[in-house]
Write a protein that holds these residues in place. Structure first.
Motif, PDB file in Angstrom:
ATOM      1  N   LYS A   1      36.700  43.176 -15.073  1.00  0.00           N
ATOM      2  CA  LYS A   1      35.584  42.234 -14.960  1.00  0.00           C
ATOM      3  C   LYS A   1      34.598  42.685 -13.891  1.00  0.00           C
ATOM      4  CE  LYS A   1      38.038  38.117 -16.607  1.00  0.00           C
ATOM      5  NZ  LYS A   1      38.503  36.757 -16.239  1.00  0.00           N
ATOM      6  N   LYS A   2      35.125  43.278 -12.810  1.00  0.00           N
ATOM      7  CA  LYS A   2      34.235  43.752 -11.750  1.00  0.00           C
ATOM      8  C   LYS A   2      33.324  44.869 -12.240  1.00  0.00           C
ATOM      9  CE  LYS A   2      34.066  45.426  -6.974  1.00  0.00           C
ATOM     10  NZ  LYS A   2      32.878  46.228  -7.266  1.00  0.00           N
ATOM     11  N   ARG A   3      33.876  45.782 -13.000  1.00  0.00           N
ATOM     12  CA  ARG A   3      33.057  46.877 -13.510  1.00  0.00           C
ATOM     13  C   ARG A   3      31.955  46.346 -14.431  1.00  0.00           C
ATOM     14  NH1 ARG A   3      37.954  51.361 -14.329  1.00  0.00           N
ATOM     15  NH2 ARG A   3      37.423  52.584 -12.474  1.00  0.00           N
ATOM     16  N   ILE A   4      32.297  45.396 -15.266  1.00  0.00           N
ATOM     17  CA  ILE A   4      31.296  44.809 -16.161  1.00  0.00           C
ATOM     18  C   ILE A   4      30.283  44.004 -15.355  1.00  0.00           C
ATOM     19  CG2 ILE A   4      30.945  43.182 -18.067  1.00  0.00           C
ATOM     20  CD1 ILE A   4      33.690  44.028 -19.137  1.00  0.00           C
ATOM     21  N   SER A   5      30.763  43.274 -14.340  1.00  0.00           N
ATOM     22  CA  SER A   5      29.876  42.490 -13.489  1.00  0.00           C
ATOM     23  C   SER A   5      28.907  43.380 -12.708  1.00  0.00           C
ATOM     24  CB  SER A   5      30.704  41.646 -12.511  1.00  0.00           C
ATOM     25  OG  SER A   5      29.880  40.949 -11.610  1.00  0.00           O
ATOM     26  N   ASP A   6      29.400  44.520 -12.221  1.00  0.00           N
ATOM     27  CA  ASP A   6      28.536  45.460 -11.486  1.00  0.00           C
ATOM     28  C   ASP A   6      27.440  46.014 -12.392  1.00  0.00           C
ATOM     29  OD1 ASP A   6      29.959  45.082  -9.183  1.00  0.00           O
ATOM     30  OD2 ASP A   6      31.148  46.922  -9.363  1.00  0.00           O
ATOM     31  N   LEU A   7      27.780  46.255 -13.640  1.00  0.00           N
ATOM     32  CA  LEU A   7      26.771  46.728 -14.582  1.00  0.00           C
ATOM     33  C   LEU A   7      25.739  45.634 -14.853  1.00  0.00           C
ATOM     34  CD1 LEU A   7      25.765  49.003 -16.396  1.00  0.00           C
ATOM     35  CD2 LEU A   7      27.252  48.146 -18.212  1.00  0.00           C
ATOM     36  N   GLU A   8      26.194  44.413 -14.918  1.00  0.00           N
ATOM     37  CA  GLU A   8      25.267  43.292 -15.112  1.00  0.00           C
ATOM     38  C   GLU A   8      24.270  43.196 -13.963  1.00  0.00           C
ATOM     39  OE1 GLU A   8      25.360  38.491 -16.136  1.00  0.00           O
ATOM     40  OE2 GLU A   8      27.161  39.480 -15.354  1.00  0.00           O
ATOM     41  N   ILE A   9      24.759  43.397 -12.742  1.00  0.00           N
ATOM     42  CA  ILE A   9      23.879  43.366 -11.565  1.00  0.00           C
ATOM     43  C   ILE A   9      22.823  44.461 -11.662  1.00  0.00           C
ATOM     44  CG2 ILE A   9      23.794  43.742  -9.066  1.00  0.00           C
ATOM     45  CD1 ILE A   9      26.606  42.437  -8.935  1.00  0.00           C
ATOM     46  N   LEU A  10      23.252  45.659 -12.067  1.00  0.00           N
ATOM     47  CA  LEU A  10      22.303  46.766 -12.228  1.00  0.00           C
ATOM     48  C   LEU A  10      21.229  46.413 -13.250  1.00  0.00           C
ATOM     49  CD1 LEU A  10      21.426  49.782 -11.854  1.00  0.00           C
ATOM     50  CD2 LEU A  10      22.942  50.303 -13.779  1.00  0.00           C
ATOM     51  N   ILE A  11      21.632  45.863 -14.372  1.00  0.00           N
ATOM     52  CA  ILE A  11      20.682  45.520 -15.435  1.00  0.00           C
ATOM     53  C   ILE A  11      19.716  44.444 -14.953  1.00  0.00           C
ATOM     54  CG2 ILE A  11      20.472  44.470 -17.732  1.00  0.00           C
ATOM     55  CD1 ILE A  11      23.167  45.853 -18.404  1.00  0.00           C
ATOM     56  N   ASP A  12      20.242  43.439 -14.277  1.00  0.00           N
ATOM     57  CA  ASP A  12      19.390  42.352 -13.773  1.00  0.00           C
ATOM     58  C   ASP A  12      18.349  42.854 -12.785  1.00  0.00           C
ATOM     59  OD1 ASP A  12      20.642  40.431 -15.291  1.00  0.00           O
ATOM     60  OD2 ASP A  12      22.018  39.788 -13.700  1.00  0.00           O
ATOM     61  N   ASN A  13      18.706  43.875 -12.026  1.00  0.00           N
ATOM     62  CA  ASN A  13      17.804  44.389 -10.984  1.00  0.00           C
ATOM     63  C   ASN A  13      16.946  45.568 -11.446  1.00  0.00           C
ATOM     64  OD1 ASN A  13      18.759  42.519  -9.097  1.00  0.00           O
ATOM     65  ND2 ASN A  13      20.418  43.865  -8.441  1.00  0.00           N
ATOM     66  N   SER A  14      17.010  45.889 -12.729  1.00  0.00           N
ATOM     67  CA  SER A  14      16.274  47.049 -13.249  1.00  0.00           C
ATOM     68  C   SER A  14      15.221  46.612 -14.256  1.00  0.00           C
ATOM     69  CB  SER A  14      17.237  48.039 -13.928  1.00  0.00           C
ATOM     70  OG  SER A  14      18.227  48.479 -13.023  1.00  0.00           O
ATOM     71  N   ILE A  15      14.110  47.311 -14.242  1.00  0.00           N
ATOM     72  CA  ILE A  15      13.072  47.083 -15.252  1.00  0.00           C
ATOM     73  C   ILE A  15      13.389  47.902 -16.498  1.00  0.00           C
ATOM     74  CG2 ILE A  15      10.625  47.339 -15.790  1.00  0.00           C
ATOM     75  CD1 ILE A  15      10.069  46.967 -12.792  1.00  0.00           C
ATOM     76  N   LYS A  16      13.737  49.180 -16.299  1.00  0.00           N
ATOM     77  CA  LYS A  16      14.062  50.073 -17.399  1.00  0.00           C
ATOM     78  C   LYS A  16      15.015  51.142 -16.898  1.00  0.00           C
ATOM     79  CE  LYS A  16      13.137  51.637 -21.672  1.00  0.00           C
ATOM     80  NZ  LYS A  16      13.326  50.829 -22.895  1.00  0.00           N
ATOM     81  N   LEU A  17      16.101  51.369 -17.639  1.00  0.00           N
ATOM     82  CA  LEU A  17      17.068  52.398 -17.288  1.00  0.00           C
ATOM     83  C   LEU A  17      16.924  53.577 -18.243  1.00  0.00           C
ATOM     84  CD1 LEU A  17      20.123  50.042 -16.704  1.00  0.00           C
ATOM     85  CD2 LEU A  17      19.032  51.453 -14.946  1.00  0.00           C
ATOM     86  N   ASN A  18      16.821  54.774 -17.693  1.00  0.00           N
ATOM     87  CA  ASN A  18      16.634  55.977 -18.507  1.00  0.00           C
ATOM     88  C   ASN A  18      17.987  56.586 -18.877  1.00  0.00           C
ATOM     89  OD1 ASN A  18      15.278  58.088 -19.823  1.00  0.00           O
ATOM     90  ND2 ASN A  18      15.366  59.378 -17.990  1.00  0.00           N
ATOM     91  N   ASN A  19      18.811  55.763 -19.530  1.00  0.00           N
ATOM     92  CA  ASN A  19      20.153  56.196 -19.900  1.00  0.00           C
ATOM     93  C   ASN A  19      20.432  55.881 -21.358  1.00  0.00           C
ATOM     94  OD1 ASN A  19      20.534  54.880 -16.869  1.00  0.00           O
ATOM     95  ND2 ASN A  19      21.533  56.867 -17.100  1.00  0.00           N
ATOM     96  N   TYR A  20      21.402  56.617 -21.908  1.00  0.00           N
ATOM     97  CA  TYR A  20      21.929  56.285 -23.233  1.00  0.00           C
ATOM     98  C   TYR A  20      23.430  56.066 -23.083  1.00  0.00           C
ATOM     99  CZ  TYR A  20      23.624  56.754 -28.001  1.00  0.00           C
ATOM    100  OH  TYR A  20      24.256  56.528 -29.197  1.00  0.00           O
TER     101      TYR A  20
END
Length: 380
Positions: free
Chosen positions: A175-194
């Motif tokens: 859950k922490k790993r998924i939660s950390d990814l959620e934080i990244l997404i919330d704080n990002s405008i656009k991620l240059n990843n696939y």
């Protein structure tokens, strides 16, 4: 007695041939293995390296695929490249394999994952970039099981470390790993990843957490991150590694192969020549290669114009690429395109084109005959 001697002689000859065959055999090794000392991990680690076959002669810089647990999966990346590189369907890429031992995987991917991620970021990647011709912004992570979940942790904590993340059958996707990814997404405008992650539907022990990851991305990452989740009906915990690597690389490098249109309408929807030039400009900038339209693409377009009997597009292509039709290495191609001129009563162009062909193939009877035929038509 003679039969026994002949039999014995035959036996000796066969045995001797077997010895020669054995003596002529050689080991087939793919890539090489390095032993590199790590200050961060305070240990020596084995790293596998595979370079593209044309690495020494090519001027191209290479994307790099980092394969975790490479004692199992190193060849997955190598075989993909060898199958597709010769037709330019894939760039030549370097494969870096991180070998692991079963008794250390829990530590490096879970309890001490922060230390292992620092090793990857601060020691291994800089070493590869320093010693090989790499494209620094074109790195791919591939991991299975524990390493797959570790990849999600890396994406959340160090998103720019890799551009592509291929995750097969992740376990310990906490859950922490998924939660950390959620934080990244919330704080990002656009991620240059696939991000491409997969699971077999028989892997019930990982289904809830993997589906939770997919739900998060569906709700929050639609316009922020390019991602895909495949839940396979016919794959299991071990076979997902093959399809994940193949499908992931196919999508990740989809803009590398020379563009091929299957209809003139498709070509027009992309903006005709102007749009095509822009696509190759972007391709060239990404892979640090020529921005010119590829000769294969030109050939596909001319052939498509003939197939659809679109003489206007054919003439447009001929004006934009004035010397291309003269570049063929077979007389049959000159005949084919010359006849298209004839079909549309462009007799003068046909004669001129056939004559160019005859300069390259002066002994070609097919071109000689075509010139005679068209000369009669042109005089009428």
């Amino acid at each position: 007695m003679v039969k026994k001697e002949l039999f014995f002689l035959l036996f000796i000859l066969l045995a001797f041939q077997g010895i020669i065959a054995q003596n002529n055999s050689t080991d087939f090794n793919v890539g090489k293995t390095l032993k590199l000392n790590s200050v961060i991990l305070n240990q020596e680690r084995e790293i596998q390296i595979y370079l593209p076959e044309d690495y020494q002669t090519s001027k191209e810089k290479c994307p790099v695929i980092y394969v975790f647990d490479s004692q199992k999966y190193f060849l997955n990346a190598v075989s993909y490249q060898q199958n597709l590189r010769f037709q330019e369907e894939s760039p030549g890429f370097i494969v870096v394999g991180i070998k692991t031992k079963n008794n250390e995987r829990r530590k490096i991917y879970n309890s001490e994952s922060y230390k292992f991620s620092n090793y990857i970021e601060k020691e291994l990647i800089p070493y590869i970039n320093l010693n090989y011709k790499t494209l620094p912004n074109e790195r791919v992570f591939f991991g299975w099981q524990r390493a797959g979940a570790f990849g999600i942790e890396l994406l959340a904590s160090k998103p720019n470390l890799f551009k592509g993340y291929f995750i097969a059958s992740p376990t310990f996707l906490t859950k922490k790993r998924i939660s950390d990814l959620e934080i990244l997404i919330d704080n990002s405008i656009k991620l240059n990843n696939y991000l491409y992650f997969t699971l077999g539907d028989v892997e019930t022990w990982s289904l809830d957490n993997t589906n939770s990851l997919a739900k998060l991305l569906e709700e929050k990452a639609k316009n922020k991150l390019q991602w895909k989740y495949d839940l396979f009906k016919n794959e299991n915990h071990y076979s997902t590694t093959i399809v994940t690597m193949n499908k992931g690389l196919k999508v990740f490098f989809k803009d590398y192969a020379p563009i091929r249109y299957y209809s003139i309408n498709q070509f027009k929807e992309d903006g005709n020549i102007k749009g095509l030039k822009q696509l190759f400009k972007v391709r060239g900038e990404r892979y640090d290669i020529s921005k010119d339209i590829h000769n294969k693409t030109k050939r596909y377009l001319f052939l498509l114009a003939v197939k659809e009997n679109n003489f206007d597009v054919f003439i447009e292509l001929d004006n934009v690429f004035p010397n291309f039709l003269a570049s063929f290495s077979r007389d049959i191609m000159f005949e084919r395109f010359g006849q298209f001129y004839v079909k549309h009563r462009a007799y003068k162009k046909a004669i001129d084109y056939y004559k160019i062909g005859l300069q390259k193939f002066p002994e070609s009877l097919r071109l000689q005959n075509r010139v005679k035929e068209i000369s009669k038509l042109f005089k009428k």
